[in-house]
Enzyme design. Structure first.
Site, PDB file in Angstrom:
ATOM      1  CG  ASP A   1      -2.292   8.603  -5.025  1.00 23.38           C
ATOM      2  OD1 ASP A   1      -1.609   8.099  -4.167  1.00 23.38           O
ATOM      3  OD2 ASP A   1      -2.179   9.940  -5.258  1.00 23.38           O
TER       4      ASP A   1
ATOM      5  CG  PHE B   1      -2.216  -0.601   0.925  1.00 23.95           C
ATOM      6  CD1 PHE B   1      -3.185  -0.332   0.486  1.00 23.95           C
ATOM      7  CD2 PHE B   1      -2.325  -2.190   1.482  1.00 23.95           C
ATOM      8  CE1 PHE B   1      -4.444  -0.834   0.394  1.00 23.95           C
ATOM      9  CE2 PHE B   1      -3.369  -2.970   1.603  1.00 23.95           C
ATOM     10  CZ  PHE B   1      -4.568  -2.250   0.811  1.00 23.95           C
ATOM     11  CG  ASP B   2       0.820   5.657  -2.214  1.00 22.99           C
ATOM     12  OD1 ASP B   2       2.122   6.059  -1.898  1.00 22.99           O
ATOM     13  OD2 ASP B   2      -0.146   6.622  -2.314  1.00 22.99           O
ATOM     14  CB  VAL B   3       1.315   6.568   2.863  1.00 28.04           C
ATOM     15  CG1 VAL B   3       0.836   7.476   3.977  1.00 28.04           C
ATOM     16  CG2 VAL B   3       2.001   5.360   3.528  1.00 28.04           C
TER      17      VAL B   3
END
Length: 227
Positions: free
Chosen positions: A180, A8-10
């Site tokens: 995103d 996961f990106d933050v």
């Protein structure tokens, strides 16, 4: 089970970076007794985005991003400031921002029993760790990989090589990155030869040659894909 490992990106994936950035800029400008006009805020975002893009392309280092963005901003308005000092103060205010993006924490809580979850993020390590801790997300992740500590950044292949070497019994075919950013997350995942999930809440048209494996408009939709 189709997937085993989820990366996961933050920012703007789990945490609301747009809100955090706005609050940090407001706090910084108030501290400096300066007016934060819409024009200045827009100019800052353009300069900051350009610098991070150059960082992701390996053209500049992280310190060039963090130490010059405010100097470059105020030069545009014919003012001289101590850009490095302002950058340090801004990062402090940024580290205080940990607003969750929607119900991201509940989603991570639901995923954690069935998947191995990892954080993959570009940025300043101290800032990212504090924000994740304050958002109470850290316990759900097996490990956190921040570009500053890795020595490489998304989308570089070397960044992902570092991450994969540190995931026990890593299986490329059962790994997916969720983020995103087409440039750092999706392009990085493509180059690393793993599946990619583009979080595109504003339904922007992808005019680039970077193609995600999957696309969703809200993080909740990940369950439909995983099921």
């Amino acid at each position: 089970m189709k997937f085993k490992t989820l990366l996961f990106d933050v920012d703007d994936t789990l945490l609301d970076f747009q809100l955090t950035e706005k609050k940090a800029l407001q706090a910084l400008f108030q501290e400096e007794d300066l007016a934060l006009t819409p024009e200045i805020e827009e100019a800052y975002k353009k300069i900051n985005s350009r610098l991070w893009r150059e960082f992701e392309q390996g053209k500049i280092d992280k310190h060039t991003v963090t130490d010059t963005r405010f100097r470059l901003l105020f030069e545009r308005f014919n003012r001289k400031v101590d850009g490095k000092r302002m950058g340090e103060h801004y990062r402090y205010h940024l580290s205080q921002g940990h607003d969750l993006l929607g119900n991201s924490k509940e989603i991570i809580e639901r995923l954690q029993p069935d998947y191995e979850l990892y954080i993959v993020t570009n940025g300043v390590a101290k800032t990212q760790y504090q924000r994740l801790n304050d958002a109470q997300l850290t316990p759900f992740f097996e490990d956190i990989f921040v570009s500053e500590e890795v020595g490489y950044q998304k989308p570089m292949k070397e960044y992902f090589d570092h991450v994969f070497e540190r995931i026990p019994e890593f299986d490329r075919a059962k790994t997916m990155i969720i983020g995103d950013s087409l440039v750092s997350d999706i392009q990085g995942g493509n180059q690393a030869e793993i599946q990619t999930l583009w979080l595109n809440p504003t339904q922007q048209t992808n005019v680039s040659n970077i193609q995600p494996t999957h696309e969703i408009s809200q993080l909740d939709d990940i369950f439909t894909l995983l099921d």
